[in-house]
Design a protein around this motif. Structure first.
Motif, PDB file in Angstrom:
ATOM      1  N   GLY A 104       0.330  -1.499  -0.095  1.00 33.40           N
ATOM      2  CA  GLY A 104      -0.276   0.049   0.077  1.00 33.40           C
ATOM      3  C   GLY A 104       1.016   0.827  -0.054  1.00 33.40           C
ATOM      4  N   GLU A 105       1.478   1.370   0.216  1.00 33.19           N
ATOM      5  CA  GLU A 105       2.914   2.594   0.791  1.00 33.19           C
ATOM      6  C   GLU A 105       3.947   2.918  -0.437  1.00 33.19           C
ATOM      7  N   VAL A 106       4.150   1.260  -1.435  1.00 32.34           N
ATOM      8  CA  VAL A 106       4.349   1.359  -2.625  1.00 32.34           C
ATOM      9  C   VAL A 106       3.961   2.200  -3.454  1.00 32.34           C
ATOM     10  N   ALA A 107       2.013   1.708  -3.119  1.00 33.29           N
ATOM     11  CA  ALA A 107       0.974   2.530  -4.041  1.00 33.29           C
ATOM     12  C   ALA A 107       1.585   3.631  -3.898  1.00 33.29           C
ATOM     13  N   LEU A 108       1.056   4.241  -3.135  1.00 30.36           N
ATOM     14  CA  LEU A 108       0.919   5.697  -2.324  1.00 30.36           C
ATOM     15  C   LEU A 108       2.364   6.602  -2.885  1.00 30.36           C
ATOM     16  N   SER A 109       3.270   5.786  -2.412  1.00 33.51           N
ATOM     17  CA  SER A 109       4.376   6.744  -3.348  1.00 33.51           C
ATOM     18  C   SER A 109       4.916   7.131  -5.131  1.00 33.51           C
ATOM     19  N   CYS A 110       4.643   5.872  -5.091  1.00 31.44           N
ATOM     20  CA  CYS A 110       4.243   5.691  -6.932  1.00 31.44           C
ATOM     21  C   CYS A 110       2.791   6.140  -7.624  1.00 31.44           C
ATOM     22  N   GLY A 111       2.283   7.041  -6.579  1.00 26.64           N
ATOM     23  CA  GLY A 111       1.204   7.714  -7.222  1.00 26.64           C
ATOM     24  C   GLY A 111       0.070   7.385  -7.661  1.00 26.64           C
ATOM     25  N   PHE A 112      -0.430   6.043  -7.025  1.00 30.56           N
ATOM     26  CA  PHE A 112      -1.451   5.275  -7.165  1.00 30.56           C
ATOM     27  C   PHE A 112      -2.260   5.324  -6.431  1.00 30.56           C
ATOM     28  N   ALA A 113      -3.801   4.993  -6.863  1.00 32.62           N
ATOM     29  CA  ALA A 113      -5.040   5.517  -6.191  1.00 32.62           C
ATOM     30  C   ALA A 113      -5.209   4.745  -4.851  1.00 32.62           C
ATOM     31  N   SER A 114      -5.243   3.400  -5.179  1.00 34.47           N
ATOM     32  CA  SER A 114      -4.925   2.378  -4.000  1.00 34.47           C
ATOM     33  C   SER A 114      -4.817   0.875  -4.839  1.00 34.47           C
ATOM     34  N   ALA A 115      -3.887   0.178  -4.171  1.00 38.11           N
ATOM     35  CA  ALA A 115      -2.802  -0.651  -3.748  1.00 38.11           C
ATOM     36  C   ALA A 115      -3.654  -1.546  -4.501  1.00 38.11           C
ATOM     37  N   SER A 116      -5.399  -1.838  -4.738  1.00 41.62           N
ATOM     38  CA  SER A 116      -5.470  -2.174  -5.616  1.00 41.62           C
ATOM     39  C   SER A 116      -5.173  -1.266  -7.202  1.00 41.62           C
ATOM     40  N   HIS A 117      -5.394  -1.147  -7.535  1.00 44.54           N
ATOM     41  CA  HIS A 117      -5.141  -0.310  -8.523  1.00 44.54           C
ATOM     42  C   HIS A 117      -3.848  -0.001  -9.459  1.00 44.54           C
ATOM     43  N   PHE A 118      -2.966  -0.249  -8.549  1.00 44.37           N
ATOM     44  CA  PHE A 118      -1.258  -0.184  -8.290  1.00 44.37           C
ATOM     45  C   PHE A 118      -0.919  -1.765  -8.578  1.00 44.37           C
ATOM     46  N   SER A 119      -1.741  -3.110  -8.231  1.00 46.92           N
ATOM     47  CA  SER A 119      -1.593  -4.315  -8.873  1.00 46.92           C
ATOM     48  C   SER A 119      -2.376  -4.710  -9.790  1.00 46.92           C
ATOM     49  N   ASN A 120      -3.147  -3.936 -10.200  1.00 49.18           N
ATOM     50  CA  ASN A 120      -4.166  -3.767 -11.946  1.00 49.18           C
ATOM     51  C   ASN A 120      -2.616  -3.569 -12.835  1.00 49.18           C
ATOM     52  N   ARG A 121      -2.341  -2.492 -12.057  1.00 53.58           N
ATOM     53  CA  ARG A 121      -1.242  -1.578 -13.336  1.00 53.58           C
ATOM     54  C   ARG A 121      -0.344  -2.576 -13.517  1.00 53.58           C
ATOM     55  N   PHE A 122       0.258  -3.033 -12.121  1.00 58.54           N
ATOM     56  CA  PHE A 122       1.534  -3.896 -12.251  1.00 58.54           C
ATOM     57  C   PHE A 122       1.051  -5.279 -13.188  1.00 58.54           C
ATOM     58  N   ARG A 123       0.501  -5.558 -12.988  1.00 63.25           N
ATOM     59  CA  ARG A 123      -0.568  -6.658 -13.742  1.00 63.25           C
ATOM     60  C   ARG A 123       0.094  -6.521 -14.717  1.00 63.25           C
ATOM     61  N   GLN A 124      -0.426  -5.607 -15.558  1.00 64.68           N
ATOM     62  CA  GLN A 124      -0.535  -5.612 -16.666  1.00 64.68           C
ATOM     63  C   GLN A 124       0.728  -5.206 -17.533  1.00 64.68           C
ATOM     64  N   ALA A 125       0.344  -4.433 -16.974  1.00 64.16           N
ATOM     65  CA  ALA A 125       1.993  -4.364 -17.631  1.00 64.16           C
ATOM     66  C   ALA A 125       3.880  -5.376 -17.199  1.00 64.16           C
ATOM     67  N   LEU A 126       3.742  -6.236 -16.540  1.00 64.82           N
ATOM     68  CA  LEU A 126       4.963  -7.577 -16.300  1.00 64.82           C
ATOM     69  C   LEU A 126       4.432  -8.508 -16.428  1.00 64.82           C
ATOM     70  N   GLY A 127       2.753  -8.323 -16.409  1.00 71.12           N
ATOM     71  CA  GLY A 127       2.286  -9.960 -16.175  1.00 71.12           C
ATOM     72  C   GLY A 127       2.403 -10.522 -14.848  1.00 71.12           C
ATOM     73  N   ALA A 128       2.958 -10.072 -13.707  1.00 69.72           N
ATOM     74  CA  ALA A 128       2.811 -10.781 -12.297  1.00 69.72           C
ATOM     75  C   ALA A 128       2.088  -9.984 -11.551  1.00 69.72           C
ATOM     76  N   THR A 129       2.244  -9.558 -10.581  1.00 70.52           N
ATOM     77  CA  THR A 129       1.312  -8.492  -9.587  1.00 70.52           C
ATOM     78  C   THR A 129       3.263  -8.071  -8.435  1.00 70.52           C
ATOM     79  N   PRO A 130       2.611  -6.343  -8.232  1.00 72.95           N
ATOM     80  CA  PRO A 130       3.830  -7.099  -7.026  1.00 72.95           C
ATOM     81  C   PRO A 130       4.187  -7.804  -6.280  1.00 72.95           C
ATOM     82  N   GLY A 131       3.561  -8.047  -5.372  1.00 74.80           N
ATOM     83  CA  GLY A 131       3.682  -9.296  -4.738  1.00 74.80           C
ATOM     84  C   GLY A 131       4.826 -10.318  -5.056  1.00 74.80           C
TER      85      GLY A 131
END
Length: 291
Positions: free
Chosen positions: A256-283
């Motif tokens: 959640g802190e990584v998401a906010l530090s990078c300008g994503f509105a929420s951890a779920s939004h961050f996870s979705n964008r990350f998965r779309q770009a890299l094919g895997a979750t941030p975890g």
């Protein structure tokens, strides 16, 4: 990056009855890779829309470009085939080679990030049978990974980025006779990049970025794309994901802190964008680099 079967160089090789595709994978971030075997063949690559870096893994001593029959390949030789260039190849005997396919957008990001230049000012220089032990070693590490296994595919993506960065720093030169039209002024570009990097955690809008250049949002978007090779929202997302990858590799900061530090509105939004770009979750990305 389009699907592999939409890439011209991939298709040209795959269409040959002499060729065997050993491995292939989309690596995310506008990158894809393939490992090929071929023998006694001839292949033509007609002005592809993507860049291709290749490394000869085994054999290849009978391989040459049709226009340069005296120059022959060998294991660990590298070739650079830029987008838009035509090349014609003859393969006598056998060859095993790895390809890394790079989108124009990913190349543009590398030029901006590593060289602080407008991508349209620069070109990837064509090269045949380069000696570069560091790059050859990276290619061999790349094909040694299991691309079908998610964690190893993420490691493969990281290696692919290292290969691209090396190529941008060593194989890029100025376009000759280029007359630039439109785009942002150099001081605007520099100030804008500095502002974006310093405020990635903020909910930056197109209007806010345009205001810093004293332009309308519409005009700014066109000027930005001319200078950076991709639209503002795509550049901003790429920079946020780049920072997120750095933070994930560095330590155990909560997602959640990584998401906010990078300008994503929420951890779920961050996870979705990350998965779309890299094919895997941030975890999963963090876990792959903590092994």
């Amino acid at each position: 990056m389009p699907p592999l079967d939409h890439l011209q160089v991939f298709n040209a090789l795959n269409a040959s009855p002499h060729t065997r595709l050993e491995l292939s994978a989309q690596l995310g971030d506008g990158l894809a890779a393939a490992l090929w075997s071929n023998r006694d063949d001839a292949r033509d690559y007609q002005a592809p829309s993507h860049h291709t870096l290749s490394c000869y893994i085994a054999d290849g001593t009978g391989t040459f470009r049709r226009q340069r029959p005296s120059d022959r390949g060998a294991p660990d030789k590298l070739c650079v085939m830029p987008a838009g260039h035509e090349s014609n190849w003859v393969i006598n005997g056998s060859i095993r080679l790895a390809h890394l396919y790079i989108s124009e957008e990913q190349f543009a990001l590398g030029c901006t990030r590593l060289l602080d230049r407008e991508p349209r000012e620069l070109q990837l220089r064509e090269a045949t049978f380069l000696d570069d032990p560091q790059q050859a070693r990276r290619f061999r590490q790349l094909i040694g990974l299991d691309w079908a296994e998610p964690a190893e595919r993420l490691l493969a993506s990281s290696l692919a980025h290292a290969i691209i960065d090396h190529a941008v720093l060593n194989q890029v030169g100025l376009r000759q006779g280029l007359k630039l039209k439109g785009g942002l002024a150099p001081h605007q570009r520099r100030q804008l990049l500095d502002f974006i990097e310093a405020n990635l955690e903020q909910p930056l809008t197109l209007e806010e970025l345009a205001l810093r250049c004293n332009l309308s949002a519409y005009h700014f978007a066109r000027m930005f794309r001319a200078s950076f090779g991709l639209p503002p929202h795509q550049y901003l997302l790429a920079r946020r994901l780049h920072r997120a990858c750095q933070l994930l590799r560095m330590g155990a900061l909560p997602l959640g802190e990584v998401a906010l530090s990078c300008g994503f509105a929420s951890a779920s939004h961050f996870s979705n964008r990350f998965r779309q770009a890299l094919g895997a979750t941030p975890g999963a990305y963090r876990a792959a680099f903590s092994c």
